[in-house]
Design an enzyme around this catalytic site. Structure first.
Site, PDB file in Angstrom:
ATOM      1  CE  LYS A   1      -2.149  -0.568   3.912  1.00 33.91           C
ATOM      2  NZ  LYS A   1      -1.583  -1.843   4.375  1.00 33.91           N
ATOM      3  NE  ARG A  26       2.472  -4.320  11.436  1.00 29.78           N
ATOM      4  CZ  ARG A  26       3.449  -4.166  10.559  1.00 29.78           C
ATOM      5  NH1 ARG A  26       4.630  -4.701  10.775  1.00 29.78           N
ATOM      6  NH2 ARG A  26       3.247  -3.453   9.482  1.00 29.78           N
ATOM      7  NE  ARG A  28      -3.614  -0.299  10.439  1.00 27.24           N
ATOM      8  CZ  ARG A  28      -2.467   0.204   9.991  1.00 27.24           C
ATOM      9  NH1 ARG A  28      -2.454   1.265   9.243  1.00 27.24           N
ATOM     10  NH2 ARG A  28      -1.335  -0.377  10.284  1.00 27.24           N
TER      11      ARG A  28
HETATM   12  P1  AMP Z   1       1.665   1.074   9.190  1.00 26.68           P
HETATM   13  O1  AMP Z   1       2.871   1.889   8.893  1.00 26.68           O
HETATM   14  O2  AMP Z   1       0.449   1.522   8.430  1.00 26.68           O
HETATM   15  O3  AMP Z   1       1.921  -0.400   9.065  1.00 26.68           O
HETATM   16  O4  AMP Z   1       1.311   1.340  10.731  1.00 26.68           O
HETATM   17  C1  AMP Z   1       2.211   0.992  11.754  1.00 26.68           C
HETATM   18  C2  AMP Z   1       1.504   0.982  13.102  1.00 26.68           C
HETATM   19  O5  AMP Z   1       1.028   2.291  13.398  1.00 26.68           O
HETATM   20  C3  AMP Z   1       0.284   0.083  13.194  1.00 26.68           C
HETATM   21  O6  AMP Z   1       0.612  -1.272  13.467  1.00 26.68           O
HETATM   22  C4  AMP Z   1      -0.485   0.736  14.333  1.00 26.68           C
HETATM   23  O7  AMP Z   1       0.102   0.427  15.583  1.00 26.68           O
HETATM   24  C5  AMP Z   1      -0.228   2.217  14.063  1.00 26.68           C
HETATM   25  N1  AMP Z   1      -1.256   2.813  13.176  1.00 26.68           N
HETATM   26  C6  AMP Z   1      -1.080   3.277  11.908  1.00 26.68           C
HETATM   27  N2  AMP Z   1      -2.231   3.758  11.407  1.00 26.68           N
HETATM   28  C7  AMP Z   1      -3.165   3.573  12.376  1.00 26.68           C
HETATM   29  C8  AMP Z   1      -4.558   3.832  12.467  1.00 26.68           C
HETATM   30  N3  AMP Z   1      -5.241   4.386  11.448  1.00 26.68           N
HETATM   31  N4  AMP Z   1      -5.185   3.500  13.633  1.00 26.68           N
HETATM   32  C9  AMP Z   1      -4.525   2.963  14.675  1.00 26.68           C
HETATM   33  N5  AMP Z   1      -3.219   2.674  14.651  1.00 26.68           N
HETATM   34  C10 AMP Z   1      -2.536   2.967  13.510  1.00 26.68           C
END
Ligand code: AMP
Length: 212
Positions: free
Chosen positions: A13, A168, A88
């Site tokens: 993504k 995750r 999310r």
């Molecule tokens: P990502 O870089 O999108 O994989 O996000 C890394 C981590 O950030 C996730 O595993 C969550 O802990 C947190 N995170 C990112 N976006 C969100 C969201 N919209 N809501 C809650 N936690 C988030």
């Protein structure tokens, strides 16, 4: 154009959202990147988010919604944006709809990839402190371990460790995947894209389905 990018962690993504945002000349808004910046800067939000992220759980809806709402009010987001990693949860989807109105989004790109491939991709993912992302096999930097763009050292994200990735994925299935149904029932067009294939192929599929 206002687009969402949906799909499991490791689907590509972020990488594809950067490419498509560049083509459309609109900002790429990634809540994970914003939270990692907050952690690195040691802000109040960062202090709260750090441990939650390290476990692979979700940061609370209230905090993330407030952060996102502030970001999409910036002038550069007026013409459009790509949201990556938000919403999310259903609560986040509802908050976004309330803020923007149900018809404000133009569509969602859903990038699908099987779990085994996700684990392979995430275990090879390397990032620089400025959030440029590589993969040791699929998208290597020109010089091993060094970012092409800013010469920073590439490292593995703490939450890319295998046990955290499994959590995750579980969190994704339980809390995020239901958004596909949520948006379908609200009439948002979802564009499914096969996330297998090289980066250029996936990008071409997204460009074709969005007709951009
Ligand atoms: P990502 O870089 O999108 O994989 O996000 C890394 C981590 O950030 C996730 O595993 C969550 O802990 C947190 N995170 C990112 N976006 C969100 C969201 N919209 N809501 C809650 N936690 C988030």
């Amino acid at each position: 154009m206002k687009l969402l990018f949906l799909g499991p962690p490791g689907a590509g993504k972020g990488t594809q959202a950067v490419r498509i945002a560049g083509r459309l000349n609109i900002p790429h808004i990634a809540t994970g990147n914003m939270l990692r910046e907050a952690v690195a800067a040691g802000t109040e939000l960062g202090l709260v988010a750090k441990e939650v992220m390290a476990r692979g759980d979700l940061v609370s809806d209230d905090l993330v919604i407030a952060m996102l709402e502030e970001r999409i009010e910036q002038p550069d987001a007026e013409r459009g944006f790509i949201l990556d990693g938000f919403p999310r949860t259903i609560a986040q989807g509802e908050a976004l709809a309330e803020r923007m109105g149900d018809s404000a989004l133009d569509g969602a790109v859903y990038i699908g990839v099987e779990d085994d491939e996700i684990v392979r991709r995430i275990s090879g993912r390397r990032t620089c402190p400025n959030q440029h992302v590589y993969h040791v096999d699929d998208n290597p930097p020109e010089v091993f371990g060094v970012c092409d763009i800013d010469n920073e050292t590439l490292v593995q994200r703490e939450d890319d460790a295998e046990d955290v990735v499994r959590n995750r994925l579980r969190v994704y299935r339980e809390q995020t995947e239901p958004l596909v149904e949520f948006y379908t029932s609200r009439g948002l067009r979802i564009h499914p894209v096969n996330g297998l294939g090289d980066l250029d192929e996936v990008e071409a599929a997204i460009v074709a389905t969005l007709d951009i």
